[in-house]
Design an enzyme around this catalytic site. Structure first.
Site, PDB file in Angstrom:
ATOM      1  N   LYS A 161       1.788   0.157   5.139  1.00  0.00           N
ATOM      2  CA  LYS A 161       3.074   0.851   5.377  1.00  0.00           C
ATOM      3  C   LYS A 161       3.038   2.286   4.836  1.00  0.00           C
ATOM      4  O   LYS A 161       3.430   3.221   5.521  1.00  0.00           O
ATOM      5  CB  LYS A 161       4.234   0.097   4.685  1.00  0.00           C
ATOM      6  CG  LYS A 161       4.417  -1.322   5.190  1.00  0.00           C
ATOM      7  CD  LYS A 161       5.602  -2.000   4.533  1.00  0.00           C
ATOM      8  CE  LYS A 161       5.453  -2.242   3.037  1.00  0.00           C
ATOM      9  NZ  LYS A 161       4.317  -3.117   2.659  1.00  0.00           N
ATOM     10  N   ARG A 211      -2.713   0.729  -9.274  1.00  0.00           N
ATOM     11  CA  ARG A 211      -1.299   0.401  -9.461  1.00  0.00           C
ATOM     12  C   ARG A 211      -1.142  -0.843 -10.333  1.00  0.00           C
ATOM     13  O   ARG A 211      -1.895  -1.799 -10.182  1.00  0.00           O
ATOM     14  CB  ARG A 211      -0.644   0.169  -8.089  1.00  0.00           C
ATOM     15  CG  ARG A 211       0.417   1.197  -7.763  1.00  0.00           C
ATOM     16  CD  ARG A 211       0.887   1.119  -6.361  1.00  0.00           C
ATOM     17  NE  ARG A 211       1.605  -0.116  -6.048  1.00  0.00           N
ATOM     18  CZ  ARG A 211       2.223  -0.336  -4.910  1.00  0.00           C
ATOM     19  NH1 ARG A 211       2.202   0.595  -3.968  1.00  0.00           N
ATOM     20  NH2 ARG A 211       2.842  -1.463  -4.682  1.00  0.00           N
ATOM     21  N   ARG A 214       3.481 -11.168  -4.792  1.00  0.00           N
ATOM     22  CA  ARG A 214       4.137 -10.280  -3.818  1.00  0.00           C
ATOM     23  C   ARG A 214       4.037 -10.843  -2.409  1.00  0.00           C
ATOM     24  O   ARG A 214       4.959 -10.719  -1.614  1.00  0.00           O
ATOM     25  CB  ARG A 214       3.512  -8.875  -3.898  1.00  0.00           C
ATOM     26  CG  ARG A 214       3.999  -8.096  -5.123  1.00  0.00           C
ATOM     27  CD  ARG A 214       3.062  -6.979  -5.506  1.00  0.00           C
ATOM     28  NE  ARG A 214       2.888  -5.995  -4.458  1.00  0.00           N
ATOM     29  CZ  ARG A 214       1.815  -5.203  -4.349  1.00  0.00           C
ATOM     30  NH1 ARG A 214       0.841  -5.274  -5.244  1.00  0.00           N
ATOM     31  NH2 ARG A 214       1.725  -4.340  -3.373  1.00  0.00           N
ATOM     32  N   ARG A 246      14.188  -5.605   2.702  1.00  0.00           N
ATOM     33  CA  ARG A 246      13.212  -6.650   2.348  1.00  0.00           C
ATOM     34  C   ARG A 246      13.788  -8.052   2.493  1.00  0.00           C
ATOM     35  O   ARG A 246      13.093  -9.028   2.199  1.00  0.00           O
ATOM     36  CB  ARG A 246      12.787  -6.515   0.901  1.00  0.00           C
ATOM     37  CG  ARG A 246      12.107  -5.239   0.597  1.00  0.00           C
ATOM     38  CD  ARG A 246      10.668  -5.447   0.289  1.00  0.00           C
ATOM     39  NE  ARG A 246      10.099  -4.181  -0.027  1.00  0.00           N
ATOM     40  CZ  ARG A 246       8.845  -4.015  -0.360  1.00  0.00           C
ATOM     41  NH1 ARG A 246       8.037  -5.018  -0.449  1.00  0.00           N
ATOM     42  NH2 ARG A 246       8.378  -2.814  -0.614  1.00  0.00           N
ATOM     43  N   ARG A 272      -7.479  -0.299  -3.718  1.00  0.00           N
ATOM     44  CA  ARG A 272      -6.566   0.853  -3.603  1.00  0.00           C
ATOM     45  C   ARG A 272      -6.575   1.690  -4.880  1.00  0.00           C
ATOM     46  O   ARG A 272      -6.611   1.177  -5.986  1.00  0.00           O
ATOM     47  CB  ARG A 272      -5.135   0.366  -3.344  1.00  0.00           C
ATOM     48  CG  ARG A 272      -4.118   1.504  -3.397  1.00  0.00           C
ATOM     49  CD  ARG A 272      -2.794   1.177  -2.781  1.00  0.00           C
ATOM     50  NE  ARG A 272      -2.116   0.069  -3.403  1.00  0.00           N
ATOM     51  CZ  ARG A 272      -0.979  -0.451  -2.952  1.00  0.00           C
ATOM     52  NH1 ARG A 272      -0.438   0.023  -1.849  1.00  0.00           N
ATOM     53  NH2 ARG A 272      -0.428  -1.464  -3.578  1.00  0.00           N
TER      54      ARG A 272
HETATM   55  P1  AP5 Z   1      -0.910   0.993   1.736  1.00  0.00           P
HETATM   56  O1  AP5 Z   1      -0.630   1.933   2.867  1.00  0.00           O
HETATM   57  O2  AP5 Z   1      -0.674   1.484   0.354  1.00  0.00           O
HETATM   58  O3  AP5 Z   1      -0.166  -0.414   2.005  1.00  0.00           O
HETATM   59  P2  AP5 Z   1       1.347  -0.849   1.847  1.00  0.00           P
HETATM   60  O4  AP5 Z   1       1.705  -1.746   2.970  1.00  0.00           O
HETATM   61  O5  AP5 Z   1       2.220   0.368   1.664  1.00  0.00           O
HETATM   62  O6  AP5 Z   1       1.222  -1.706   0.535  1.00  0.00           O
HETATM   63  P3  AP5 Z   1       2.147  -1.772  -0.743  1.00  0.00           P
HETATM   64  O7  AP5 Z   1       1.364  -2.548  -1.740  1.00  0.00           O
HETATM   65  O8  AP5 Z   1       2.600  -0.391  -1.172  1.00  0.00           O
HETATM   66  O9  AP5 Z   1       3.370  -2.561  -0.216  1.00  0.00           O
HETATM   67  P4  AP5 Z   1       4.400  -3.338  -1.020  1.00  0.00           P
HETATM   68  O10 AP5 Z   1       5.447  -3.593  -0.015  1.00  0.00           O
HETATM   69  O11 AP5 Z   1       3.869  -4.533  -1.712  1.00  0.00           O
HETATM   70  O12 AP5 Z   1       4.769  -2.343  -2.225  1.00  0.00           O
HETATM   71  P5  AP5 Z   1       5.957  -1.287  -2.449  1.00  0.00           P
HETATM   72  O13 AP5 Z   1       5.385  -0.134  -3.132  1.00  0.00           O
HETATM   73  O14 AP5 Z   1       6.731  -1.069  -1.214  1.00  0.00           O
HETATM   74  O15 AP5 Z   1      -2.418   0.503   1.897  1.00  0.00           O
HETATM   75  C1  AP5 Z   1      -3.007  -0.356   0.961  1.00  0.00           C
HETATM   76  C2  AP5 Z   1      -4.516  -0.013   0.800  1.00  0.00           C
HETATM   77  O16 AP5 Z   1      -5.190  -0.248   2.026  1.00  0.00           O
HETATM   78  C3  AP5 Z   1      -4.764   1.461   0.468  1.00  0.00           C
HETATM   79  O17 AP5 Z   1      -5.878   1.535  -0.376  1.00  0.00           O
HETATM   80  C4  AP5 Z   1      -5.093   2.109   1.813  1.00  0.00           C
HETATM   81  O18 AP5 Z   1      -5.964   3.192   1.648  1.00  0.00           O
HETATM   82  C5  AP5 Z   1      -5.756   0.951   2.563  1.00  0.00           C
HETATM   83  N1  AP5 Z   1      -5.462   0.917   4.000  1.00  0.00           N
HETATM   84  C6  AP5 Z   1      -4.256   1.119   4.586  1.00  0.00           C
HETATM   85  N2  AP5 Z   1      -4.341   0.952   5.919  1.00  0.00           N
HETATM   86  C7  AP5 Z   1      -5.636   0.623   6.167  1.00  0.00           C
HETATM   87  C8  AP5 Z   1      -6.364   0.308   7.360  1.00  0.00           C
HETATM   88  N3  AP5 Z   1      -5.758   0.262   8.563  1.00  0.00           N
HETATM   89  N4  AP5 Z   1      -7.669  -0.009   7.260  1.00  0.00           N
HETATM   90  C9  AP5 Z   1      -8.300  -0.006   6.056  1.00  0.00           C
HETATM   91  N5  AP5 Z   1      -7.669   0.301   4.884  1.00  0.00           N
HETATM   92  C10 AP5 Z   1      -6.356   0.607   4.944  1.00  0.00           C
HETATM   93  O19 AP5 Z   1       6.897  -2.114  -3.457  1.00  0.00           O
HETATM   94  C11 AP5 Z   1       6.473  -2.368  -4.773  1.00  0.00           C
HETATM   95  C12 AP5 Z   1       7.548  -3.147  -5.525  1.00  0.00           C
HETATM   96  O20 AP5 Z   1       8.776  -2.370  -5.572  1.00  0.00           O
HETATM   97  C13 AP5 Z   1       7.971  -4.487  -4.914  1.00  0.00           C
HETATM   98  O21 AP5 Z   1       7.091  -5.530  -5.294  1.00  0.00           O
HETATM   99  C14 AP5 Z   1       9.392  -4.630  -5.509  1.00  0.00           C
HETATM  100  O22 AP5 Z   1       9.332  -5.055  -6.841  1.00  0.00           O
HETATM  101  C15 AP5 Z   1       9.919  -3.214  -5.475  1.00  0.00           C
HETATM  102  N6  AP5 Z   1      10.639  -2.908  -4.222  1.00  0.00           N
HETATM  103  C16 AP5 Z   1      10.260  -2.026  -3.273  1.00  0.00           C
HETATM  104  N7  AP5 Z   1      11.153  -2.021  -2.253  1.00  0.00           N
HETATM  105  C17 AP5 Z   1      12.115  -2.936  -2.587  1.00  0.00           C
HETATM  106  C18 AP5 Z   1      13.298  -3.397  -1.921  1.00  0.00           C
HETATM  107  N8  AP5 Z   1      13.678  -2.939  -0.731  1.00  0.00           N
HETATM  108  N9  AP5 Z   1      14.019  -4.371  -2.532  1.00  0.00           N
HETATM  109  C19 AP5 Z   1      13.670  -4.843  -3.740  1.00  0.00           C
HETATM  110  N10 AP5 Z   1      12.564  -4.457  -4.410  1.00  0.00           N
HETATM  111  C20 AP5 Z   1      11.783  -3.500  -3.822  1.00  0.00           C
END
Ligand code: AP5
Length: 220
Positions: free
Chosen positions: A13, A156, A167, A84, A123
């Protein structure tokens, strides 16, 4: 264009939000980054949310809604990491109505758990500018250093193996119901996110372009 990026942890994402924001010149609202910034600055909000984030569970809805209400002000946005769950989706509908905004499309990045876990374990992120790397798929030019700002890259806190598992459980239990929710609305575009980041982006653009044509031809 007003978009939501939906997908499990590691689906890409953050990576695709950056491409979309640059390509379509729209604003990205990355909830995880906003929360991590609060944690980094040790603000009152940061102190509250860090406990939830470190455990890999969702931050309470009332906290998240305030963040979104503040950030969502005009058309031309990508929401990464929100909503979410169904409660957040309903709240988003109300916020959009209040602000006379509408949602165009929800892009669902569908990925295998095994692939996503492999991505998360490699990552690296820049705590200074938020740039995302992968030690194999997207390495920085100089190991451990951000290409953009020269700062050190970090792992991270929530990318530890047991937190990643948690997660994913949370995604299955709380977030995956949004797929049906937006399917019913005919807003969902499903994209195979197991492919390379360039291929995924190209699929997203193709899907959005055909939507654009449909939109024009129907006169909406
Ligand atoms: P990346 O693009 O970083 O993936 P991502 O889907 O953004 O993964 P996240 O871990 O950030 O998602 P998440 O939803 O768990 O965490 P968030 O920060 O939103 O890519 C990942 C890796 O793969 C990178 O190394 C990249 O280089 C590589 N990659 C990407 N695409 C690729 C491809 N096509 N091929 C090969 N490699 C690739 O949330 C974190 C925390 O915040 C949650 O757990 C929660 O506690 C809180 N939170 C956030 N939003 C909410 C909400 N709405 N409500 C409540 N709590 C929330």
């Amino acid at each position: 264009m007003n978009l939501i990026l939906l997908g499990a942890p590691g689906s890409g994402k953050g990576t695709q939000a950056k491409f979309l924001a640059e390509h379509y010149k729209i604003k990205k609202i990355v909830v995880g980054d906003i929360l991590r910034e609060e944690v980094k600055n040790n603000t009152p909000l940061g102190k509250v949310v860090s406990e939830y984030m470190n455990k890999g569970v969702l931050v309470p809805d009332n906290i998240i809604i305030k963040v979104i209400q503040e950030k969502l002000n005009s058309s031309g946005f990508i929401l990464d990491g929100f909503p979410r769950n169904l409660v957040q989706a309903k709240m988003l509908e109300e916020i959009l109505k209040e602000k006379a905004l509408s949602l165009d499309r929800v892009i669902y990045l569908k990925v295998n758990e095994e692939k996503a876990v492999e991505r998360l374990s490699g990552r690296r992120v820049c705590k200074n500018c938020g740039a995302i790397y992968h030690i194999v798929n997207m390495p920085p030019q100089k190991e451990g250093i951000c290409d953009k700002c020269g700062e050190k890259l970090m792992i991270r806190d929530d990318d530890r193996e047991e937190t990643v598992k948690k997660r994913w459980q949370v995604f299955r239990r709380e977030t995956s119901s949004l797929i049906d929710h937006y399917l019913k609305d005919s807003k969902l575009l499903e994209v195979d996110a197991n492919k390379s980041k360039e291929e995924v982006f190209s699929e997203i653009k193709k899907a959005l372009n055909s939507y654009g044509k449909d939109k024009d031809s129907s006169g909406n």
